[in-house]
Design a protein around this motif. Structure first.
Motif, PDB file in Angstrom:
ATOM      1  N   ASP A  25      -7.103   4.037  22.091  1.00 19.55           N
ATOM      2  CA  ASP A  25      -8.126   3.487  22.429  1.00 19.55           C
ATOM      3  C   ASP A  25      -8.414   2.046  22.011  1.00 19.55           C
ATOM      4  O   ASP A  25      -9.020   1.053  22.428  1.00 19.55           O
ATOM      5  N   GLU A  26      -8.020   1.862  20.477  1.00 23.40           N
ATOM      6  CA  GLU A  26      -8.157   0.627  19.846  1.00 23.40           C
ATOM      7  C   GLU A  26      -7.084   0.362  19.037  1.00 23.40           C
ATOM      8  O   GLU A  26      -6.139   1.056  18.766  1.00 23.40           O
ATOM      9  N   GLU A  27      -6.863  -0.829  18.299  1.00 22.95           N
ATOM     10  CA  GLU A  27      -5.934  -1.329  17.202  1.00 22.95           C
ATOM     11  C   GLU A  27      -5.692  -0.048  16.182  1.00 22.95           C
ATOM     12  O   GLU A  27      -6.715   0.551  15.998  1.00 22.95           O
ATOM     13  N   PRO A  28      -4.476   0.085  15.818  1.00 16.23           N
ATOM     14  CA  PRO A  28      -4.433   1.171  14.814  1.00 16.23           C
ATOM     15  C   PRO A  28      -4.874   0.765  13.494  1.00 16.23           C
ATOM     16  O   PRO A  28      -5.103  -0.361  12.933  1.00 16.23           O
ATOM     17  N   SER A  29      -5.055   2.060  12.807  1.00 17.24           N
ATOM     18  CA  SER A  29      -5.445   1.666  11.289  1.00 17.24           C
ATOM     19  C   SER A  29      -4.031   1.837  10.670  1.00 17.24           C
ATOM     20  O   SER A  29      -3.331   2.543  11.020  1.00 17.24           O
ATOM     21  N   VAL A  30      -3.879   0.811   9.711  1.00 17.06           N
ATOM     22  CA  VAL A  30      -2.519   0.638   8.951  1.00 17.06           C
ATOM     23  C   VAL A  30      -2.775   0.835   7.613  1.00 17.06           C
ATOM     24  O   VAL A  30      -3.567   0.170   6.920  1.00 17.06           O
ATOM     25  N   TYR A  31      -2.047   1.674   6.886  1.00 17.92           N
ATOM     26  CA  TYR A  31      -2.076   1.987   5.588  1.00 17.92           C
ATOM     27  C   TYR A  31      -1.017   2.390   4.944  1.00 17.92           C
ATOM     28  O   TYR A  31       0.025   2.919   5.521  1.00 17.92           O
ATOM     29  N   LYS A  32      -0.717   2.126   3.546  1.00 17.81           N
ATOM     30  CA  LYS A  32       0.488   2.693   2.857  1.00 17.81           C
ATOM     31  C   LYS A  32       0.410   3.995   2.500  1.00 17.81           C
ATOM     32  O   LYS A  32      -0.635   4.514   1.898  1.00 17.81           O
ATOM     33  N   GLU A  33       1.488   4.876   2.520  1.00 15.34           N
ATOM     34  CA  GLU A  33       1.649   6.106   2.042  1.00 15.34           C
ATOM     35  C   GLU A  33       2.922   6.193   1.139  1.00 15.34           C
ATOM     36  O   GLU A  33       3.958   6.535   1.934  1.00 15.34           O
ATOM     37  N   GLY A  34       3.051   6.037   0.093  1.00 18.38           N
ATOM     38  CA  GLY A  34       4.063   5.963  -0.641  1.00 18.38           C
ATOM     39  C   GLY A  34       5.147   4.986  -0.307  1.00 18.38           C
ATOM     40  O   GLY A  34       4.784   3.749  -0.292  1.00 18.38           O
ATOM     41  N   ASP A  35       6.240   4.998   0.089  1.00 19.89           N
ATOM     42  CA  ASP A  35       7.298   4.303   0.431  1.00 19.89           C
ATOM     43  C   ASP A  35       7.086   4.099   2.094  1.00 19.89           C
ATOM     44  O   ASP A  35       8.075   3.278   2.590  1.00 19.89           O
ATOM     45  N   LEU A  36       6.015   4.564   2.692  1.00 18.19           N
ATOM     46  CA  LEU A  36       5.996   4.457   4.235  1.00 18.19           C
ATOM     47  C   LEU A  36       4.592   3.468   4.583  1.00 18.19           C
ATOM     48  O   LEU A  36       3.574   3.688   3.693  1.00 18.19           O
ATOM     49  N   LYS A  37       4.657   2.842   5.523  1.00 18.84           N
ATOM     50  CA  LYS A  37       3.853   2.184   6.164  1.00 18.84           C
ATOM     51  C   LYS A  37       3.067   3.008   7.381  1.00 18.84           C
ATOM     52  O   LYS A  37       4.241   3.153   8.292  1.00 18.84           O
ATOM     53  N   THR A  38       2.038   3.450   7.439  1.00 18.72           N
ATOM     54  CA  THR A  38       1.563   4.221   8.465  1.00 18.72           C
ATOM     55  C   THR A  38       0.657   3.907   9.507  1.00 18.72           C
ATOM     56  O   THR A  38      -0.431   3.221   9.079  1.00 18.72           O
ATOM     57  N   PHE A  39       0.922   4.007  10.631  1.00 25.43           N
ATOM     58  CA  PHE A  39      -0.122   3.447  12.001  1.00 25.43           C
ATOM     59  C   PHE A  39      -0.512   4.652  12.379  1.00 25.43           C
ATOM     60  O   PHE A  39      -0.069   5.692  12.801  1.00 25.43           O
ATOM     61  N   TYR A  40      -2.020   4.637  12.479  1.00 28.47           N
ATOM     62  CA  TYR A  40      -3.000   5.755  12.795  1.00 28.47           C
ATOM     63  C   TYR A  40      -3.373   5.355  14.320  1.00 28.47           C
ATOM     64  O   TYR A  40      -4.199   4.316  14.386  1.00 28.47           O
ATOM     65  N   PHE A  41      -3.210   6.026  15.453  1.00 32.75           N
ATOM     66  CA  PHE A  41      -3.798   5.903  16.677  1.00 32.75           C
ATOM     67  C   PHE A  41      -4.626   7.107  17.143  1.00 32.75           C
ATOM     68  O   PHE A  41      -4.318   8.041  16.667  1.00 32.75           O
ATOM     69  N   HIS A  42      -5.567   6.834  17.981  1.00 28.27           N
ATOM     70  CA  HIS A  42      -6.305   7.976  18.652  1.00 28.27           C
ATOM     71  C   HIS A  42      -6.479   7.440  19.940  1.00 28.27           C
ATOM     72  O   HIS A  42      -6.709   6.245  20.184  1.00 28.27           O
TER      73      HIS A  42
END
Length: 570
Positions: free
Chosen positions: A107-124
């Motif tokens: 529905d919206e632009e993803p939230s983006v945050y860092k988890e250790g060595d990963l860059k995570t994109f959260y969609f819903h």
């Protein structure tokens, strides 16, 4: 897939077949004691049909969900009937030092945050939709916002593709959305990411909620190809916000989108200062009609039906499944697109009032927005509104158009196919007659032959001319050279014309153009699958070698459905 399903610390078992995964608990004998929620852990295979791992034109790795037939995806273990609706959330991660971006339905632009060595994109998403509408794409691409009102739109893909086409797409998308708004209302989604994917993509486009994929073939140089973008825009209403209860009734989305693509495109061009030409609309309908005739002559009858199950469920061994759901040919047929398009034109001509017909479309959208429908929902509304002015019964229309193969007689006399007093069509006929005369009446002067007519002005005209030339038993090379000189630019800038020209080259063994056939099959993979059959049937050593070289060179990038069809040809 893991063999263990967790349930409060205990284990569940499962079995699987071509259509289903069945989860069961040997210790539980009653349905009421079975858990209401399961957590499934599984791994998608590297070579699944669910995801295409490719390298883009810049040489960077990318991955995206293909335009695959239903039930051919391994991305989700739950990919069954359309009635299985849900919302979803998705966490998609890439290495933190990677410049890849993730684009996904949401529905919206993803939230983006860092988890250790990963860059995570959260969609819903809060939209309740079949999981078949889920799509994602990951790549090191340029993402450039378009200047659109009301809808947030980005144009995404390899930098060169975006640079070369941004100005055109920026103008066209807004004009297309404005034209659609005037016809059926505002675009139903708040954002749309438009991603230009790899050349191996199995179609020219695919619309998912908030995410649209386009084949690079659309950007070959002919602006008439932008109509394909209007087709995907149409799916915002027909296919996404109004879905089909039965996947075999694909005309509910594809027939409506094919009908709407033309009126939206013509409206968009008016917004851009180009008047709509009804003569060209007739030529486009004639091209579609000729495509439908060819398809009816070359496909099985069950693939010609708009409603093959006639409203019934398809069941075997007490399980529902999708008819032709794992048949690669089903995803390549055009009957649902073209026959559905003509059915809607037939209904439009029955009611005789364009404004009232589009008012009915808007009422249909309002009534069934966010719902799944069958073929009869719109037809019921049509007969309810226009019962006094139609000479055909609803039962006969359903039997003739939805439940019968072939081409309805009513289709052949539609006004949209009337070429009388159509000047562009007359010019096609004159061009064909000149070529015919050069072949059959001027054999003694053939070496001095030169086409005297001016070039056909529109790609629709060239398409119809090439259709006529394909049907000719043979064409001498001296004539083909003249045709190539006259129409080279249009053929090279429009892949549908390129495909027809390649057919003519192969049929007539026009050796100087063999390299163009090879180039076409590499560059426009969604359009050339059946041309491989022509190479095999040619009984020409050079063309058969071309076949083998292409199959070998493209084996790691060609779409799986395309490869299946080519294997069947062999």
């Amino acid at each position: 897939m893991n063999s263990i399903f967790s349930k409060r610390g205990s284990k569940l078992s499962f079995s699987s077949d071509d259509w289903t995964v069945t989860v069961f608990d040997k210790q539980r004998r009653f349905k009421t004691s079975f858990p209401l929620m399961l957590r499934l852990s599984y791994t998608t295979r590297m070579h699944t049909r669910s995801l295409h791992w490719r390298k883009d034109i810049d040489g960077n790795p990318c991955v995206y969900t293909p335009a695959a037939a239903v039930n051919n995806r391994g991305l989700f273990p739950s990919q069954d009937i359309p009635r299985a609706l849900s919302t979803w959330t998705a966490k998609i991660s890439v290495p933190v030092n990677d410049d890849s971006c993730v684009f996904c339905t949401g529905d919206e632009e993803p939230s983006v945050y860092k988890e250790g060595d990963l860059k995570t994109f959260y969609f819903h998403t809060k939209l309740v939709l079949p999981m078949s509408t889920f799509a994602l794409a990951v790549g090191s691409w340029e993402a450039r916002p378009l200047t659109c009102e009301a809808v947030a739109v980005r144009f995404i893909g390899p930098k060169k593709v975006i640079d070369d086409n941004f100005a055109l797409v920026n103008q066209y998308i807004q004009a297309s959305l404005d034209a659609a708004n005037e016809l059926i209302g505002p675009y139903p989604l708040s954002r749309c990411d438009i991603v230009v994917v790899h050349r191996s993509f199995s179609g020219l486009g695919l619309a998912s909620p908030n995410l649209m994929f386009l084949s690079p073939s659309i950007f070959s140089g002919d602006t008439s190809l932008l109509m394909k973008i209007s087709h995907e825009v149409s799916h915002g209403w027909f296919g996404i916000m109004i879905g089909s209860l039965d996947w075999t009734e694909a005309w509910i989305s594809e027939g409506f989108a094919t009908f709407m693509e033309e009126v939206i495109h013509d409206g968009a061009m008016v917004h851009l200062g180009v008047d709509a030409d009804m003569d060209l609309a007739v030529l486009r309908s004639l091209i579609r009609y000729e495509s439908l005739v060819e398809e009816v002559g070359n496909t099985s009858q069950d693939l010609q039906l708009l409603r093959p199950l006639e409203g019934n469920d398809l069941r075997a061994n007490d399980r529902s499944y999708v008819k032709n759901g794992i048949n690669p040919m089903a995803g390549m047929t055009q009957a649902h697109y073209i026959k559905g398009y003509f059915l809607l034109h037939y209904l439009l001509e029955l009611c005789g009032d364009r404004k009232q017909f589009f008012d009915l479309l808007k009422n249909y959208i309002t009534t069934y927005f966010g719902q799944l429908v069958s073929s009869t929902h719109f037809i019921d509304m049509f007969f309810s509104k226009f019962c006094q002015i139609t000479d055909i019964s609803k039962a006969k229309l359903i039997r003739t158009w939805l439940h019968s193969p072939g081409i309805p007689q009513e289709l052949e006399v539609l006004g949209i196919l009337d070429v009388r007093r159509n000047d562009p069509y007359r010019e096609v006929s004159e061009a064909y007659r000149e070529i015919y005369d050069a072949i059959h009446k001027r054999r003694d002067k053939k070496r001095n032959f030169e086409l005297g007519l001016d070039r056909l002005r529109y790609s629709e005209q060239v398409s119809l001319l090439l259709n006529l030339l394909i049907k000719m038993e043979s064409i001498p090379s001296f004539v083909l050279k003249q045709i190539k000189q006259l129409y080279h630019q249009k053929i090279s800038s429009h892949p549908e014309l390129g495909h027809k020209w390649a057919e003519i080259v192969v049929k007539n063994k026009f050796r100087s153009e063999y390299s163009q056939v090879s180039h076409f099959l590499r560059s426009h993979q969604s359009m050339g699958v059946f041309l491989y059959g022509e190479l095999l049937l040619s009984k020409n050593k050079t063309l058969k070698m071309m076949f083998q070289e292409l199959v070998e060179d493209l084996k790691d990038e060609m779409d799986d459905n395309s490869k299946s069809v080519i294997r069947d040809l062999l």
